[in-house]
Design an enzyme around this catalytic site. Sequence first.
Site, PDB file in Angstrom:
ATOM      1  N   ARG A  88      45.370  57.926  42.118  1.00 13.94           N
ATOM      2  CA  ARG A  88      44.211  57.616  41.581  1.00 13.94           C
ATOM      3  C   ARG A  88      42.955  58.647  42.226  1.00 13.94           C
ATOM      4  O   ARG A  88      41.909  58.369  41.717  1.00 13.94           O
ATOM      5  CB  ARG A  88      43.546  56.138  41.851  1.00 13.94           C
ATOM      6  N   ARG A 127      42.779  39.890  28.889  1.00 19.05           N
ATOM      7  CA  ARG A 127      44.204  39.682  29.176  1.00 19.05           C
ATOM      8  C   ARG A 127      44.630  38.858  30.178  1.00 19.05           C
ATOM      9  O   ARG A 127      43.713  38.435  31.132  1.00 19.05           O
ATOM     10  CB  ARG A 127      44.648  40.874  29.736  1.00 19.05           C
ATOM     11  N   ARG A 161      43.281  37.878  36.371  1.00 22.50           N
ATOM     12  CA  ARG A 161      43.245  38.658  37.448  1.00 22.50           C
ATOM     13  C   ARG A 161      41.761  38.407  38.108  1.00 22.50           C
ATOM     14  O   ARG A 161      40.812  38.324  37.261  1.00 22.50           O
ATOM     15  CB  ARG A 161      43.401  40.126  37.492  1.00 22.50           C
ATOM     16  N   ARG A 172      35.231  49.648  37.855  1.00 21.18           N
ATOM     17  CA  ARG A 172      36.346  50.177  37.805  1.00 21.18           C
ATOM     18  C   ARG A 172      36.607  51.330  36.706  1.00 21.18           C
ATOM     19  O   ARG A 172      37.183  52.485  37.021  1.00 21.18           O
ATOM     20  CB  ARG A 172      37.426  48.912  37.364  1.00 21.18           C
TER      21      ARG A 172
HETATM   22  P1  AMP Z   1      45.208  48.004  39.079  1.00 20.30           P
HETATM   23  O1  AMP Z   1      46.117  46.791  38.996  1.00 20.30           O
HETATM   24  O2  AMP Z   1      45.793  49.212  39.079  1.00 20.30           O
HETATM   25  O3  AMP Z   1      43.977  47.914  38.103  1.00 20.30           O
HETATM   26  O4  AMP Z   1      44.461  48.124  40.552  1.00 20.30           O
HETATM   27  C1  AMP Z   1      43.659  47.100  41.037  1.00 20.30           C
HETATM   28  C2  AMP Z   1      42.718  47.504  42.214  1.00 20.30           C
HETATM   29  O5  AMP Z   1      43.519  47.871  43.193  1.00 20.30           O
HETATM   30  C3  AMP Z   1      41.865  48.646  41.703  1.00 20.30           C
HETATM   31  O6  AMP Z   1      40.612  48.341  41.290  1.00 20.30           O
HETATM   32  C4  AMP Z   1      41.864  49.235  43.266  1.00 20.30           C
HETATM   33  O7  AMP Z   1      40.708  48.403  43.874  1.00 20.30           O
HETATM   34  C5  AMP Z   1      43.113  48.694  43.905  1.00 20.30           C
HETATM   35  N1  AMP Z   1      43.973  50.123  43.560  1.00 20.30           N
HETATM   36  C6  AMP Z   1      45.133  50.044  42.889  1.00 20.30           C
HETATM   37  N2  AMP Z   1      45.780  51.083  43.145  1.00 20.30           N
HETATM   38  C7  AMP Z   1      45.083  51.787  44.059  1.00 20.30           C
HETATM   39  C8  AMP Z   1      45.062  53.625  44.112  1.00 20.30           C
HETATM   40  N3  AMP Z   1      46.052  54.155  43.944  1.00 20.30           N
HETATM   41  N4  AMP Z   1      44.070  53.894  45.252  1.00 20.30           N
HETATM   42  C9  AMP Z   1      43.075  52.943  45.354  1.00 20.30           C
HETATM   43  N5  AMP Z   1      42.945  51.723  45.131  1.00 20.30           N
HETATM   44  C10 AMP Z   1      43.951  51.277  44.279  1.00 20.30           C
END
Ligand code: AMP
Length: 216
Positions: A88, A127, A161, A172
């Site tokens: 990311r 969702r 979530r 985000r």
């Molecule tokens: P997601 O489920 O991919 O939307 O991730 C939810 C949250 O987890 C994100 O908003 C970040 O706070 C954290 N997160 C997930 N993957 C990463 C990553 N590769 N780098 C940094 N934070 C992450």
Amino acid sequence: MRLILLGPPGAGKGTQAQRLTDSYNIVQLSTGDMLRAAVAAGTKVGLRAKTVMEAGDLVSDDIVVDIISDRIDQEDCKNGFILDGFPRTLAQAEALEQMLTEKSLRLDAVIEMQVDDALLTDRIIGRYTCAGCGAGYHDKNLRPKAAGVCDKCGGTDFNRRADDNAETVTSRLKAYHEQTAPLLPFYRQRGCLLAVDGMAEINEVTRQMKAVLEAG
Ligand code: AMP
């Protein structure tokens, strides 16, 4: 096969990753899911990540890089994996490149899921998932056939979530545009970037993904 799904929050990376795992017999590695599990279990990593995730910011690179490096070494990743939500940041992409080289593994493709920001907030806020089997649903776009009953497992408990709310979504999306979008030119330069229309209907997106993978 080793893939990265790249796209903003709400693009449908998790949904499509689940479908590709079935088609290609590979595993889905979602750093978001792993961090949520760590938060729920109250581990040291979970405690560090919790407030950052609640604010919609990114967890530090070293935490997620370590998690992925350990996970890739596990037996079920031998046949390949789809990275969903990782890398990311440019630092994570560079760490991944180095890690794969050290493990003598090759990345096959990076698939960008293109979606307009205007659609994302609605998609994220509506969702939810089945607490039993993890199947994903949406208040407007993808309801269970019988209200309140999971199509896949018949479960009646569902989760939303904690970070799927209007305030956090703005942070985000900002994190995506500022820190993750620069990965597109990074992978384009390496000749492995493919793209699909993430605004198309779910089955059509899966079809496009398989088509670009087979052509690419
Ligand atoms: P997601 O489920 O991919 O939307 O991730 C939810 C949250 O987890 C994100 O908003 C970040 O706070 C954290 N997160 C997930 N993957 C990463 C990553 N590769 N780098 C940094 N934070 C992450």
